[in-house]
Scaffold this active site. Structure first.
Site, PDB file in Angstrom:
ATOM      1  NE  ARG A  26       4.184  30.450  31.725  1.00 35.43           N
ATOM      2  CZ  ARG A  26       3.161  29.779  31.096  1.00 35.43           C
ATOM      3  NH1 ARG A  26       1.788  29.722  32.176  1.00 35.43           N
ATOM      4  NH2 ARG A  26       2.878  28.520  29.977  1.00 35.43           N
ATOM      5  N   GLY A  93      -5.967  22.514  32.615  1.00 36.25           N
ATOM      6  CA  GLY A  93      -4.497  21.796  31.158  1.00 36.25           C
ATOM      7  C   GLY A  93      -3.185  22.943  31.730  1.00 36.25           C
ATOM      8  CB  SER A 166       0.968  23.977  22.660  1.00 35.89           C
ATOM      9  OG  SER A 166       1.106  23.609  24.279  1.00 35.89           O
ATOM     10  CG  ASP A 317      -6.507  31.163  26.273  1.00 34.66           C
ATOM     11  OD1 ASP A 317      -7.010  29.523  24.975  1.00 34.66           O
ATOM     12  OD2 ASP A 317      -6.020  30.732  26.357  1.00 34.66           O
ATOM     13  CE  LYS A 344      -6.189  26.477  23.280  1.00 36.05           C
ATOM     14  NZ  LYS A 344      -5.469  25.999  23.466  1.00 36.05           N
ATOM     15  NE  ARG A 348     -12.240  27.124  24.765  1.00 34.53           N
ATOM     16  CZ  ARG A 348     -11.355  27.584  25.505  1.00 34.53           C
ATOM     17  NH1 ARG A 348     -10.437  28.397  24.972  1.00 34.53           N
ATOM     18  NH2 ARG A 348     -10.778  27.812  26.867  1.00 34.53           N
ATOM     19  NE  ARG A 393      -9.599  31.223  27.898  1.00 30.93           N
ATOM     20  CZ  ARG A 393      -9.261  32.021  28.925  1.00 30.93           C
ATOM     21  NH1 ARG A 393     -10.046  33.349  28.833  1.00 30.93           N
ATOM     22  NH2 ARG A 393      -8.264  31.612  29.343  1.00 30.93           N
TER      23      ARG A 393
HETATM   24  C1  S3P Z   1      -1.543  28.504  28.109  1.00 33.46           C
HETATM   25  C2  S3P Z   1      -1.146  27.984  27.064  1.00 33.46           C
HETATM   26  C3  S3P Z   1      -2.380  27.597  26.298  1.00 33.46           C
HETATM   27  C4  S3P Z   1      -3.837  28.598  26.241  1.00 33.46           C
HETATM   28  C5  S3P Z   1      -3.761  28.196  27.714  1.00 33.46           C
HETATM   29  C6  S3P Z   1      -3.162  28.456  28.317  1.00 33.46           C
HETATM   30  C7  S3P Z   1      -0.472  28.370  28.802  1.00 33.46           C
HETATM   31  O1  S3P Z   1      -2.780  26.307  25.992  1.00 33.46           O
HETATM   32  O2  S3P Z   1      -4.812  27.582  25.467  1.00 33.46           O
HETATM   33  O3  S3P Z   1      -5.137  28.788  28.423  1.00 33.46           O
HETATM   34  O4  S3P Z   1      -0.549  29.297  29.676  1.00 33.46           O
HETATM   35  O5  S3P Z   1       0.124  28.653  28.343  1.00 33.46           O
HETATM   36  P1  S3P Z   1      -1.687  26.413  24.859  1.00 33.46           P
HETATM   37  O6  S3P Z   1      -0.103  26.041  24.842  1.00 33.46           O
HETATM   38  O7  S3P Z   1      -2.294  24.249  24.544  1.00 33.46           O
HETATM   39  O8  S3P Z   1      -2.315  26.475  23.885  1.00 33.46           O
END
Ligand code: S3P
Length: 438
Positions: A26, A93, A166, A317, A344, A348, A393
Site C-alpha cells: 500500500r 494476489g 476480504s 494468513d 490462497k 491451504r 506460508r
Molecule cells: C491481504 C489480505 C488478505 C491476505 C493477504 C494480504 C491484504 O487476503 O490473505 O495475504 O494485504 O489486503 P484476502 O483479502 O483475500 O483475505
C-alpha cells in the site's frame, strides 16, 4: 529449493523481522499516486512487494530503493503512464487485486499477469464490483488472470456489500474510489485488515468509517488533493507468527520479537493462542496509527479450543501456523468457516491437511472446517517429506512444525518463502533453529 529442519534446543534472543507485506504494498501504491516525494522506511524486500514496485516503475514512477528505504517521486492521481508491456505480478494476489482498482481508473489499458499460482486464483471478486462502477475489465472464462483492463473515462460511485470477508476486495474498491465521480462505500460484516483505511488517512484522503455491531461501512470521498508523506513500515505480524509458534512449541524457549505491527485487525492469532494458554506478552507498545509492540513469547502448554469464527478473518494468513499449534495442544481444536483458505497461494486447507497427515496427526476435515486432535505437550511429529505446494506460508509453518518432529524433516519447494520473508532461513538460524536449504 527445499528446506531440511532438525529438532533442536531452546530458542532465545531478540529478533527484528522484515516489514509488513500488506503495508509495504500500500505504501508504494499510495506514494506513487500522491503528489511529491514520499520516503518509505522498513519496506519489505520480498518478491511480492517488489512486483508492485516494479509495476509502478513501468508506469513511469521514479522509485529509488536502498535496502529497506524507498524514495518514491509520486506522479499524482492522473500521472501514471501506459506500460510498454503486460504487468507481471509474480505470486502476488495483493498486487493484482489492489492494482486492478487503480488501473480501472486510468485513461490507458493494461493487462495484469501472474505466475502459475496467481493465474489459478479467483479474480471475478474484484472484476464484478469494478465493472459495476463502469469499468471494462475481463478475466479468462474461469474468472482467473490475466486481467484485461480497458482505458476508462471515469468511474461511478458505488455502494457495495462484500460477499466475502476480504481486505483485498475492499482495498481494490477503495483505490478505485480515488477515481470515482462520487463516494464509494464498502460494507463488511466481518472486520478485515484496515491498512488501506489508515494509509489513506495518512495521505490526507477522507475516509469515513461507520461501525455498528453488525457491519462496518467504509466510505472513500474522491480526493481533491493527494499529498506525499513518509511511511514507517513495522515488522510483519504474519511473519512473526512463525516465530511465536516456534517459541511456544520448543521447550525452555524465550524469544523477543521486536517492533511488530499489532494492528487490531491482524492479531486474531494472538487472541486465539492466549485462549489456548499461550504465554505471550506485549512490551513497549507504541500507539501510532499502525500500532507496534515487542512480543515476548515463552514455551507454553497449549490446550485445544473451539476457534471463535469472528477471529478467522483477522488471522487468515496465520492459519497454517495455528493448525500446528492445534496439533501440539492437549485435546481437540475445532476450526470452522475457513473456506477462504482454499483461495490462497495454494488450497491451504488441503495443503495443511496433507502436512498434518505426514506428521502423523489425527484430524477430520468437514467441508470448510477441520477438527484437529492435538498430540499434547509431549507430542512428537513423525519426520517426513512435506510438500509446501509452492506456498510460502505452508513452507514456513511446516518448517517450524519440524522442530517437534523426530529426526530430520524435508520441506519441498520453498522458493516462494522469498515472496514474504526473504531472510527466513537467517532469522531461523539466529534464534537457534537447525535449518538448511538444498
Ligand atoms: C491481504 C489480505 C488478505 C491476505 C493477504 C494480504 C491484504 O487476503 O490473505 O495475504 O494485504 O489486503 P484476502 O483479502 O483475500 O483475505
Amino acid at each position: 529449493m527445499d528446506f531440511r529442519v532438525k529438532a533442536g534446543s531452546k530458542l532465545t534472543g531478540e529478533v527484528q523481522l522484515p516489514g509488513d507485506k500488506s503495508i509495504s504494498h500500500r505504501s508504494i501504491m499510495c506514494a506513487a499516486l500522491a503528489e511529491g516525494t514520499s520516503v518509505i522506511n522498513g519496506f519489505l524486500n520480498g518478491e511480492d512487494c517488489l512486483a508492485t514496485l516494479d509495476a509502478f516503475s513501468k508506469m513511469g514512477v521514479s522509485i529509488d530503493k536502498t535496502d529497506n528505504k524507498v524514495v518514491v517521486q509520486g506522479v499524482g492521481l492522473r500521472g501514471l503512464k501506459k506500460p510498454d508491456s503486460d504487468l507481471y505480478l509474480g505470486n502476488s494476489g495483493t498486487s493484482m487485486r489492489l492494482m486492478s482498482g487503480i488501473l480501472a481508473g486510468q485513461n490507458f489499458s493494461t493487462v495484469l499477469t501472474g505466475d502459475r499460482s496467481l493465474s489459478a486464483r479467483p479474480m471475478e471478486r474484484v472484476v464484478t464490483p469494478l465493472n459495476l462502477m463502469g469499468s471494462n475489465i475481463s478475466t479468462n472464462l474461469e474468472g482467473k488472470p490475466p486481467i484485461k483492463i480497458e482505458s476508462s473515462s471515469g468511474l461511478n460511485s458505488l455502494s457495495y456489500e462484500l460477499p466475502i470477508a476480504s481486505a483485498q476486495i475492499k482495498s481494490c474498491l477503495m483505490f478505485a474510489g480515488l477515481y470515482a465521480n462520487g463516494p464509494v462505500t464498502v460494507t463488511e460484516h466481518l472486520r478485515t485488515r484496515n491498512h488501506t483505511e489508515l494509509m489513506f488517512q495518512e495521505f490526507g484522503i477522507e475516509v469515513e468509517v461507520n461501525e455498528s455491531s453488525k457491519a462496518r461501512k467504509i466510505t472513500v470521498i474522491p480526493p481533491k488533493s493527494f499529498l506525499a508523506t513518509d511511511i514507517n513500515v513495522p515488522a510483519d505480524f504474519s511473519s512473526a507468527s512463525f516465530f511465536i509458534l516456534a517459541a511456544l512449541i520448543t521447550p525452555e524457549s524465550e524469544l523477543l520479537i521486536k517492533n511488530v505491527g499489532i494492528n487490531k485487525t491482524r492479531i486474531g492469532f494472538l487472541h486465539a493462542l492466549r485462549h489456548m494458554g499461550a504465554n505471550i506478552e506485549l512490551q513497549n507498545e507504541i500507539n501510532s496509527l499502525e500500532p507496534t509492540a515487542d512480543i515476548l513469547v515463552k514455551t507454553s502448554d497449549l490446550k485445544g479450543i473451539s476457534l471463535n469464527t469472528a477471529l478467522v478473518a483477522n488471522m487468515i494468513d496465520e492459519m497454517p501456523a495455528f493448525f500446528i499449534a492445534a496439533a501440539l495442544a492437549e485435546g481437540i481444536t475445532k476450526i470452522k468457516d475457513v473456506k477462504e483458505l482454499r483461495a490462497k497461494e495454494s488450497d491451504r486447507l488441503q495443503a495443511m491437511s496433507e502436512a498434518l497427515e505426514s506428521f502423523g496427526v489425527k484430524f477430520h476435515l468437514n467441508g470448510d472446517g477441520i477438527v484437529i486432535n492435538g498430540l499434547g505437550k509431549d507430542g512428537v511429529f513423525k519426520a517426513s517429506k512435506i510438500s509446501s505446494h509452492g506456498d510460502h506460508r505452508i513452507a514456513m509453518a511446516s518448517s517450524i512444525a519440524s522442530l517437534r518432529a523426530e529426526g530430520e524433516t524435508t520441506i519441498i519447494d520453498c522458493h516462494n518463502v522469498n515472496t514474504s520473508f526473504p531472510n527466513f532461513i537467517d532469522v531461523c538460524r539466529e534464534v537457534g533453529i537447525n535449518i538448511a536449504e538444498t
